[in-house]
Write a protein that holds these residues in place. Structure first.
Motif, short mmCIF file in Angstrom:
data_model
loop_
_atom_site.label_atom_id
_atom_site.label_comp_id
_atom_site.label_asym_id
_atom_site.label_seq_id
_atom_site.Cartn_x
_atom_site.Cartn_y
_atom_site.Cartn_z
N ALA A 37 36.75 38.45 43.11
CA ALA A 37 37.45 39.51 42.37
C ALA A 37 38.72 39.95 43.08
O ALA A 37 38.83 39.87 44.32
N GLU A 38 39.66 40.43 42.27
CA GLU A 38 40.86 41.08 42.79
C GLU A 38 40.68 42.58 42.63
O GLU A 38 40.28 43.06 41.56
N HIS A 39 40.97 43.31 43.68
CA HIS A 39 40.83 44.76 43.68
C HIS A 39 42.21 45.39 43.52
O HIS A 39 43.05 45.28 44.42
N LEU A 40 42.43 46.05 42.40
CA LEU A 40 43.75 46.62 42.14
C LEU A 40 44.05 47.83 43.02
O LEU A 40 45.19 48.25 43.12
N CYS A 41 43.02 48.37 43.68
CA CYS A 41 43.30 49.43 44.66
C CYS A 41 44.10 48.88 45.84
O CYS A 41 44.80 49.62 46.52
N MET A 42 44.00 47.56 46.07
CA MET A 42 44.82 46.92 47.10
C MET A 42 46.16 46.48 46.55
O MET A 42 47.17 46.48 47.25
N ALA A 43 46.19 46.09 45.27
CA ALA A 43 47.43 45.58 44.67
C ALA A 43 48.38 46.69 44.26
O ALA A 43 49.60 46.52 44.31
N MET A 44 47.84 47.85 43.84
CA MET A 44 48.65 48.91 43.27
C MET A 44 48.96 50.04 44.24
O MET A 44 49.87 50.83 44.01
N ARG A 45 48.20 50.13 45.34
CA ARG A 45 48.37 51.24 46.28
C ARG A 45 48.12 50.72 47.69
O ARG A 45 47.77 49.56 47.88
N GLY A 46 48.28 51.60 48.66
CA GLY A 46 47.98 51.22 50.05
C GLY A 46 48.83 50.05 50.51
O GLY A 46 50.06 50.10 50.46
N VAL A 47 48.18 48.97 50.92
CA VAL A 47 48.90 47.80 51.45
C VAL A 47 49.63 47.03 50.37
O VAL A 47 50.50 46.21 50.65
N ARG A 48 49.27 47.24 49.09
CA ARG A 48 49.90 46.59 47.94
C ARG A 48 49.92 45.07 48.09
O ARG A 48 50.95 44.42 47.95
N THR A 49 48.77 44.52 48.38
CA THR A 49 48.61 43.08 48.51
C THR A 49 48.20 42.51 47.17
O THR A 49 47.10 42.74 46.69
N LYS A 50 49.10 41.76 46.54
CA LYS A 50 48.83 41.21 45.22
C LYS A 50 48.25 39.79 45.32
O LYS A 50 48.66 39.01 46.17
N GLY A 51 47.31 39.51 44.43
CA GLY A 51 46.79 38.15 44.32
C GLY A 51 45.69 37.78 45.29
O GLY A 51 45.15 36.68 45.21
#
Length: 207
Positions: free
Chosen positions: A163-177
């Motif tokens: 799974a991809e966690h959008l809490c990482m993609a959209m906020r904080g470290v903003r790591t996409k993918g």
């Protein structure tokens, strides 16, 4: 007020929490809109509290569903089949219990029958039940495996979530993918390295 507050089980299934009324839920959304810095009375937001409350009923409907009841019906007439059953690439959408931001992924669920099998749609429904709750991916992985083991009593259960966690993609470290992978193995899949490797290779071969 107390008479109209309903109760529903929490994610462990062994307790109950008070469920506010629809009106209380909508009022809470209005507060969040104001806290975010906008006006809930403006045209584009007037119906938003009602829409959010309605969408939450669907997105978090898993609290009002019983995985054990879904898995309750099994089939014994399997024609002697006793090898691995694997349902791969089950799409799911959940929400992080820390930030209430979406988790989007795929589940792979396998089991080794012990005289009984499940209808394939039941496996997808169990994944959906646990996904439609506030979750951590680790907990959801364990819940799916435990539910199948408790009801079916197979020789082994394997659950893998990607799974991809959008809490990482959209906020904080903003790591996409980035993708998080979690696993839960029971029975033969936990005890026998060859069986564990076999189920994993079958999953990844089709990824």
């Amino acid at each position: 007020m107390d008479a109209i507050i309903k109760k529903f089980p929490d994610s462990r299934g062994d307790a109950a929490v008070e469920r506010p009324t629809r009106e209380q839920a909508e009022a809470a959304v209005e507060v969040l809109i104001r806290w975010a810095g906008d006006d809930p009375a403006r045209e584009g937001l007037r119906e938003t509290p009602a829409r959010v409350a309605k969408s939450y009923e669907e997105l978090f409907g898993g609290y009002r569903m019983d995985a054990g009841a879904v898995l309750g019906r099994t089939f014994e007439e399997v024609g002697g089949y006793d090898d691995m059953v694997l349902l791969r690439d089950i799409d799911f959408h959940s929400h992080c219990e820390h930030h209430m931001v979406p988790i989007i992924g795929k589940a792979h669920v396998a089991y080794l029958p012990s005289g009984r099998v499940l209808g394939l749609s039941k496996i997808s429904r169990v994944v959906d039940i646990f996904a439609r709750r506030l979750q951590t991916q680790e907990k959801m992985t364990v819940q799916i495996a435990a539910a199948i083991e408790d009801v079916l009593r197979p020789r082994g259960v394997a659950v893998v979530l990607e799974a991809e966690h959008l809490c990482m993609a959209m906020r904080g470290v903003r790591t996409k993918g980035s993708t998080t992978v979690t696993t839960s193995f029971h029975g033969v899949f936990a005890d026998d390295r060859e069986e564990r490797d076999r189920v994993l290779s079958t999953i990844w071969r089709g990824a």
